[in-house]
Design a protein around this motif. Structure first.
Motif, short mmCIF file in Angstrom:
data_model
loop_
_atom_site.label_atom_id
_atom_site.label_comp_id
_atom_site.label_asym_id
_atom_site.label_seq_id
_atom_site.Cartn_x
_atom_site.Cartn_y
_atom_site.Cartn_z
N ARG A 350 57.98 4.32 -0.71
CA ARG A 350 58.93 4.73 0.32
C ARG A 350 58.22 5.10 1.62
N ALA A 351 57.14 4.44 1.92
CA ALA A 351 56.41 4.71 3.17
C ALA A 351 55.97 3.41 3.80
N ARG A 352 56.33 3.22 5.04
CA ARG A 352 55.79 2.11 5.84
C ARG A 352 54.85 2.74 6.86
N LEU A 353 53.57 2.42 6.76
CA LEU A 353 52.55 2.94 7.65
C LEU A 353 52.17 1.87 8.66
N VAL A 354 52.17 2.24 9.92
CA VAL A 354 51.84 1.31 11.00
C VAL A 354 50.77 1.94 11.88
N TRP A 355 49.71 1.20 12.14
CA TRP A 355 48.70 1.64 13.10
C TRP A 355 48.82 0.79 14.35
N ILE A 356 48.94 1.45 15.52
CA ILE A 356 48.98 0.78 16.81
C ILE A 356 47.58 0.84 17.42
N GLY A 357 46.95 -0.29 17.60
CA GLY A 357 45.60 -0.32 18.14
C GLY A 357 45.55 0.11 19.60
N MET A 358 44.32 0.21 20.12
CA MET A 358 44.12 0.63 21.50
C MET A 358 44.46 -0.52 22.44
N ALA A 424 58.23 -3.44 24.83
CA ALA A 424 57.80 -4.52 23.94
C ALA A 424 57.25 -3.95 22.65
N MET A 425 56.44 -2.89 22.73
CA MET A 425 55.88 -2.29 21.53
C MET A 425 56.97 -1.65 20.68
N ALA A 426 57.94 -1.02 21.33
CA ALA A 426 59.07 -0.45 20.58
C ALA A 426 59.84 -1.56 19.87
N ALA A 427 60.06 -2.67 20.57
CA ALA A 427 60.78 -3.80 19.97
C ALA A 427 60.03 -4.35 18.77
N GLN A 428 58.69 -4.40 18.87
CA GLN A 428 57.89 -4.90 17.76
C GLN A 428 57.96 -3.98 16.55
N VAL A 429 57.91 -2.67 16.78
CA VAL A 429 58.01 -1.71 15.68
C VAL A 429 59.38 -1.83 15.01
N ILE A 430 60.43 -1.93 15.80
CA ILE A 430 61.78 -2.06 15.26
C ILE A 430 61.92 -3.35 14.46
N TYR A 431 61.37 -4.43 14.98
CA TYR A 431 61.45 -5.73 14.30
C TYR A 431 60.69 -5.68 12.97
N LEU A 432 59.50 -5.08 13.00
CA LEU A 432 58.70 -4.95 11.78
C LEU A 432 59.46 -4.12 10.74
N ALA A 433 60.04 -3.01 11.18
CA ALA A 433 60.78 -2.15 10.25
C ALA A 433 62.01 -2.83 9.70
N ASP A 434 62.59 -3.73 10.46
CA ASP A 434 63.78 -4.45 10.01
C ASP A 434 63.42 -5.53 8.98
N LYS A 435 62.38 -6.30 9.25
CA LYS A 435 62.02 -7.42 8.39
C LYS A 435 61.17 -7.01 7.19
N TRP A 436 60.30 -6.03 7.38
CA TRP A 436 59.37 -5.60 6.32
C TRP A 436 59.38 -4.07 6.24
N PRO A 437 60.50 -3.47 5.83
CA PRO A 437 60.64 -2.01 5.88
C PRO A 437 59.65 -1.27 4.99
N PHE A 438 59.25 -1.87 3.86
CA PHE A 438 58.30 -1.24 2.96
C PHE A 438 57.35 -2.31 2.41
N PRO A 439 56.15 -1.92 2.02
CA PRO A 439 55.22 -2.89 1.41
C PRO A 439 55.84 -3.53 0.17
N THR A 440 55.56 -4.80 -0.01
CA THR A 440 56.14 -5.53 -1.14
C THR A 440 55.15 -5.81 -2.24
N GLY A 441 53.87 -5.51 -2.00
CA GLY A 441 52.84 -5.85 -2.98
C GLY A 441 52.23 -7.21 -2.73
N ALA A 442 52.81 -7.95 -1.77
CA ALA A 442 52.28 -9.27 -1.46
C ALA A 442 51.24 -9.24 -0.35
N GLU A 443 50.96 -8.04 0.18
CA GLU A 443 49.98 -7.92 1.25
C GLU A 443 48.59 -8.26 0.73
N PRO A 444 47.71 -8.77 1.60
CA PRO A 444 46.34 -9.10 1.18
C PRO A 444 45.64 -7.87 0.62
#
Length: 453
Positions: A350-358, A424-444
């Motif tokens: 139940r956690a989606r962790l996102v790191w925003i680079g510099m 743009a960054m807000a839109a990307q975070v929202i899009y990511l949360a919409d399409k991939w709200p939580f890890p699925t186990g398919a991540e590398p």
């Protein structure tokens, strides 16, 4: 209003905006900013594109079954027809986008203050957009116009994008309007309608943005997205008229003391019940450079409850650690990742962790602060990505790298981007949360024994 009068009005607006044109920006994934819901009157101008575009029809039968009907999207992410794509005039993704461009493209409405408080005249950073996008052939459609089929594909498209200027020229000018083009599949650069933002973010019980002033600006853009108002300060009240007058449009993201005096304490946590009726979630900004007991207090985080929807934790930072990745990870990120409440959320899925680079700062910044050079920020991003991916949470952390998004984008002070970058960054975070709200186990999988030196 006739087309001729409309064109004359637009030409006058362009001259006011330091003589820099927005109308020539074509094929851009537009950012947005929105006119606040006040009684201010704004004249609408219908902007026509003078550029002639060629469309090659695509045979849908040649596409994989999974891509038929959805393989191509326009500049707003809407599915584009496979045949006979109608390239219409410049338009907008949302009403908020349209209102912001119409209002903020008038020079006297786009207030940007330097840190000193002096005005910095720049044209509005957010352009209108062309839609649908030009479709050249199947391969280019798959490369730059398709919907992202995985989280990794989406993150790669952000990381490998590039910024383009009017007319497609190669000259990079931080003072001229430009637009970010993704390096692969579709990447949004304008937040969706407020109702959709509420739907996506209310999929979590808590949305936490942890970081420095760059992260604060991201959280402000998230608030603006929820409000559907991108040109006004996100938490103004009737007593804040001076801030509304002097810190609007691109100026919302100025680091002048006047424009950031509302950040603490009113900005930390906002009641969203009126903006997102029928939902139950919070959006919080936790400063990463202040006292540890403030930004590490996750005592209220409890994902084990039956009704808890989990947490979206968006992390950023590095400026206050001199772009030292090891120190940033050790002093800011590791204490968060080892917090027992967050660990429990991760264990429960139940956690989606996102790191925003510099971001890539202005080339002039390195003259005074050599450690903030573009090469330094890129090296910082590489090492932070290695440290995060080689940690025990390597599968859970999605890394958004905004270096190309921000390279040569306009800023208020050489470091802090304006409306186009933050929205743009807000839109990307929202899009990511919409399409991939939580890890699925398919991540590398995380790299074993990675050397992040």
């Amino acid at each position: 209003m006739t087309n001729r009068n409309q064109q004359q009005q637009w030409q006058q607006q362009k001259k006011k905006a330091v003589g820099l044109s927005l109308a020539g920006l074509a094929l851009v994934l537009g950012c947005a900013c929105v006119f606040p819901h006040t009684s201010t009157s704004v004249r609408s101008a219908s902007i026509k594109s003078k550029r002639s575009l060629t469309v090659t029809k695509i045979d849908p039968s040649s596409l994989p079954e999974s891509e038929k009907g959805t393989y191509a999207v326009d500049a707003c992410g809407n599915s584009a027809a496979a045949e006979g794509v109608d390239l219409g005039p410049l338009r907008y993704c949302t009403d908020a986008h349209r209102r912001s461009v119409e209002h903020c493209s008038i020079a006297e409405n786009n207030h940007i203050l330097r840190r000193s408080g002096d005005p910095k005249p720049l044209p509005f950073s957010v352009p209108p957009i062309l839609s649908p996008l030009e479709i050249v052939d199947i391969e280019s459609t798959r490369r730059t116009r398709s919907k992202c089929q995985s989280l990794e594909e989406f993150l790669s498209s952000v990381r490998n994008g590039t910024r383009q200027w009017e007319g497609g020229g190669e000259e990079r000018d931080e003072t001229s309007p430009s637009a970010f083009m993704p390096g692969g599949c579709f990447v949004p650069a304008v937040p969706p309608e407020p109702e959709q933002v509420c739907r996506v973010l209310s999929g979590y019980s808590r949305v936490i943005v942890n970081g420095d002033s760059l992260s604060r600006h991201l959280s402000m853009a998230l608030y603006q997205s929820i409000r559907g108002d991108y040109s006004g300060y996100p938490i103004l009240s009737s007593s804040d008229q001076e801030i509304f007058d002097k810190c609007r449009c691109d100026g919302v993201y100025s680091e002048a003391l006047l424009c950031r005096r509302l950040v603490d304490p009113r900005f930390a946590v906002q009641d969203l019940s009126d903006l997102c009726p029928g939902t139950d979630f919070s959006v919080e900004y936790l400063a990463a450079w202040s006292a540890k007991d403030q930004y590490l207090d996750l005592s209220g985080l409890d994902c084990s409850g039956v009704d808890d929807k989990g947490v979206l934790l968006v992390m950023g930072g590095g400026l206050h650690y001199d772009l030292d990745a090891t120190r940033t990870y050790r002093e800011q990120i590791e204490p968060l990742l080892t917090n027992p409440n967050l660990r429990r959320c991760v264990e429960l899925g139940r956690a989606r962790l996102v790191w925003i680079g510099m971001k890539a700062m202005s080339a002039q910044v390195a003259v005074k602060y050599p450690h903030q050079s573009r090469e330094g920020s890129k090296a910082f991003n590489r090492k932070m990505a290695c440290l995060l991916k080689s940690s025990e949470y390597g599968r859970e952390v999605a890394i958004l790298d905004p270096w190309e998004l921000t390279r040569d984008a306009p800023t208020s002070d050489g470091v802090h981007g304006l409306a186009d970058v933050n929205l743009a960054m807000a839109a990307q975070v929202i899009y990511l949360a919409d399409k991939w709200p939580f890890p699925t186990g398919a991540e590398p999988p995380s790299p074993a024994n990675a050397n992040c030196s």
